[in-house]
Design an enzyme around this catalytic site. Structure first.
Site, PDB file in Angstrom:
ATOM      1  N   TYR A 136       0.845  -1.189   0.000  1.00 29.63           N
ATOM      2  CA  TYR A 136       0.000   0.000   0.000  1.00 29.63           C
ATOM      3  C   TYR A 136       0.881   1.240   0.000  1.00 29.63           C
ATOM      4  O   TYR A 136       1.556   1.530   0.977  1.00 29.63           O
ATOM      5  CB  TYR A 136      -0.902  -0.015   1.233  1.00 29.63           C
ATOM      6  N   LYS A 161      -1.336  -1.253  -4.244  1.00 31.63           N
ATOM      7  CA  LYS A 161      -2.423  -0.291  -4.107  1.00 31.63           C
ATOM      8  C   LYS A 161      -1.833   1.104  -3.934  1.00 31.63           C
ATOM      9  O   LYS A 161      -1.025   1.328  -3.036  1.00 31.63           O
ATOM     10  CB  LYS A 161      -3.291  -0.651  -2.895  1.00 31.63           C
TER      11      LYS A 161
END
Length: 302
Positions: A136, A161
């Site tokens: 992330y 992400k």
């Protein structure tokens, strides 16, 4: 690892609290079932929308176990982890023990690390649990392509992400790494930026709006993939941008506005959030209610 890959619209349940500030299991189950019945493609529990930063270890395990039980294999369940490294290792192990399909690894606590430190942080968490893991990128965790390439040597890494929003960097990352990873748009209110991300090969996104208007999010996603510009323009003008303008009124509304939307459509999660977040102010709640009512009138649930 392939079956734990994710695609499409990703659901992020909230952390509902009862009057005693405990996890409201009935409300959490209702939230998860609503997402599943609305056709979302994966469940991400105990992440940003789930107030990861405020959960005790016991609450974390409680929420992960419930997500796995309620989902019952219909879609992959990913659990958030990260922050303090040793704490992250403990949580990652609990996610594995309780049957999570994978991990969404949030940035390290406070430190803005060098690339080598970032590599060691993510590698330690990935190797500790052995679960399929999603990197992330946001805030203080910003990757250079070479670092992601090194991390891709770990077979557990299945996705990336982005919640940072540097499109030049995203071009470098996607063109360097290619199809080795599943690319996910993790920007706040990801529907707003998804057209730009889709052009780079980002095929899925986290949808906060799906907690209260999942059919509108699906309508939007299908219009984007199908090139229906007229419908996209209408959705942006009458639903997405108005909600986004409210979201930007106060810090922390990225979470608390979700609960407000869920309350408006009748989901029993309540409005309570834990500090340092704040509840949605009355005037902003009324504004959101108007947008949601209009969306439901113009785009009725199927």
């Amino acid at each position: 690892m392939a079956k734990q890959g994710v695609q499409g619209i990703l659901g992020f349940p909230v952390a509902p609290f009862d009057r005693s500030d405990n996890i409201d299991e009935r409300a959490l189950e209702a939230n998860i079932r609503f997402l599943l019945d609305s056709g979302l493609d994966a469940i991400f529990i105990c992440a940003g929308s789930g107030e990861f930063q405020s959960l005790s270890v016991a609450e974390y395990e409680q929420m992960v176990a419930m997500a796995v039980s309620v989902t019952a294999g219909r879609v992959p369940v990913y659990a958030g982890t990260g922050g303090n490294l040793q704490h992250a290792v403990v949580l990652s192990d609990l996610a594995r023990i309780n049957g999570a399909d994978g991990l969404l690894i949030l940035p390290p606590y406070l430190i803005s690390p060098e690339q080598e430190g970032l590599y060691r942080y993510y590698r330690t968490i990935v190797e500790s649990a052995g679960l399929p893991s999603i990197l992330y990128q946001r805030d203080n965790a910003v990757f250079q392509p070479a670092t992601v390439q090194r991390l891709c040597e770990l077979p557990q890494i299945v996705g990336f992400k982005d919640g940072f929003g540097n499109m030049e960097l995203n071009v470098e990352l996607t063109r360097t790494i290619g199809s080795r990873l599943q690319w996910m748009n993790g920007m706040p209110f990801a529907e707003i930026t998804m057209p730009a991300y889709a052009g780079l090969g980002f095929e899925c996104y986290s949808s906060a709006m799906s907690n209260y208007l999942p059919h509108v999010s699906r309508l939007y996603f299908n219009a984007l993939r199908g090139g229906d510009r007229e419908l996209l323009q209408t959705l942006y003008a009458e639903v997405l941008l108005p909600i986004n303008r409210i979201r930007k009124q106060r810090k922390g509304y990225a979470v608390s506005l979700i609960k407000a939307g869920m309350d408006i459509v009748g989901l029993p999660v309540g409005a309570a959030v834990r500090a340092p977040l704040i509840e949605v102010e009355t005037e902003h709640y009324k504004q959101l209610e108007q947008v949601i009512r209009h969306a439901l009138d113009k785009f009725p649930r199927p």
